[in-house]
Design an enzyme around this catalytic site. Structure first.
Site: not given
Ligand SMILES: [Mg+2]
Length: 400
Positions: A49, A330, A84, A199
């Site tokens: 998003a 994560h 990232k 997502k």
């Molecule tokens: Mg996440």
């Protein structure tokens, strides 16, 4: 007399560290550290998003700083930090600044080494790039310690289980249209993965809703589904859309709000029956403590490479266990499988196949669960392909 000689041979050369000299308990020292900056290309550009709201560009690669550490007695460990989109070169540069601090230290004294490294860069803060860089060294030292013991890391830590329920994330990104997502979901189920995450968080939540409806219809009423808004809702949107999502029986709503909005997450967690999950963007124990203390989460989602490695991750696990919060680390399943296996309450581990080309080994998945490998340490070695993706290296000390 023989005993004395043996001991003398194993005591480290005299060296100052943290104001103290190495004691007689020291049996080994770090002789050599090699760090590598490796850039892993992704097969397709990835969007969540944050891309659809214009905050970030699609992701095309992941940057790693790997640390390979060798001790005088010939023990070895590997670990990594990652970033990232941006920051990879900065992480490697900071790693070069602090790697020399490890030489001559006892590799078993991981907590003391962690403190030494964090204070070396503390004027930049004890979070963010500082801790993420330390993670590479800390994880390598835990890998070495478990290998020295001849145990998988989960067993060294004290495992609660030999496998962890797992869900797939990589198939549910917003860069995939809904037909592709459904195809990915089917393939994930066929591979034995126990849940899927989709997502959401697009500017129009009704478009998200149609994707969630399609996936729920595709998998049936009881297969585990979660959604992840990647911090792109405000409090009002999260509350209104969270209520709409209640009927889908999701196993959680992830990052509904800004990562630092502990109060907002707490209000949402109190209001909704659907569990709330967040924490992946945090880079210190202190930030996670804030979420746990405020009862902001049902699932805490620390990331060992982001919080500074396994040493701080274990402290977050302790805080979470005491507060009866569940754990869902994560990313980086190669590390987090071991940590999740050592958590008291049944956790989830996140399945991403993206890092697989970096390593020679693969994780086994069966009946919805990821199996803790029986190999000592983390159980991974860098592949030839990872060497080919290496853009810079630096060496410290000498190979034993
Ligand atoms: Mg996440």
């Amino acid at each position: 007399m023989t005993i004395t000689t043996e001991r003398q041979r194993h005591v480290a050369p005299m060296h100052k560290q943290g104001g103290l000299e190495a004691g007689e308990a020291t049996t080994d020292t770090i002789a050599y550290v090699r760090i590598s900056h490796i850039v892993l290309p992704l097969k397709t550009a990835i969007s969540d998003a944050k891309v659809l709201t214009g905050r970030q560009k699609p992701m095309t690669e992941i940057s790693f700083t790997f640390a390979e550490i060798e001790s005088r007695e010939g023990h070895r460990g590997i670990g990594f930090g990652y970033s990232k989109r941006a920051g990879g070169a900065g992480m490697f540069a900071h790693a070069k600044e602090i790697a020399g601090e490890l030489i001559g230290e006892d590799p078993n004294d991981i907590a003391r080494i962690w403190n030494k490294l964090v204070w070396a860069g503390a004027s930049m803060g004890r979070s963010g790039l500082t801790t993420q860089t330390i993670a590479a060294f800390d994880i390598a030292l835990w890998d070495m310690k478990a290998k020295r013991a001849g145990l998988p890391l989960a067993k060294l830590l004290g495992a609660h289980r030999d496998s962890v329920q797992c869900y797939n994330t990589s198939g549910g990104f917003l860069s995939s249209d809904i037909a592709e997502v459904l195809d990915n979901v089917s393939r994930s189920i066929d591979a034995g993965i126990g849940g899927v995450k989709i997502k959401v968080g697009q500017p129009d939540p009704m478009i998200d809703l149609r994707r969630v409806e399609a996936v729920r219809e595709h998998v049936g009423s009881s297969f585990p589904i979660a959604v992840d808004a990647n911090q792109q809702w405000d409090r009002t949107t999260a509350a209104r859309f969270g209520r709409i999502l209640e009927e889908f029986n999701l196993f959680w709503i992830e990052e509904p709000l800004d990562a630092y909005d502990a109060e907002g997450h707490a209000a949402l967690a109190a209001m909704l029956d659907t569990p709330i999950a967040t924490g992946e963007m945090l880079t210190s124990v202190a930030e996670h403590r804030e979420l746990i203390r405020n009862r902001s989460v049902d699932f805490i989602q620390p990331d060992a490479p982001r919080v500074g490695g396994i040493t701080p991750f274990l402290r977050i696990m302790s805080l979470g266990e005491e507060a009866q919060v569940k754990l869902a680390p994560h990313f980086a399943m190669e590390i987090h499988l071991h940590l999740a296996a050592a958590y008291a309450q049944e956790p989830w581990v996140e399945h991403f196949e993206w890092l697989e080309p970096m390593f020679n080994e693969r994780l086994e998945i069966r009946n919805g669960r990821m199996i803790v490998p029986s190999r000592p340490g983390l159980g991974f070695t860098l592949s030839e392909q990872a060497n080919a993706w290496t853009v810079a290296t630096a060496e410290f000390g000498k190979r034993a």
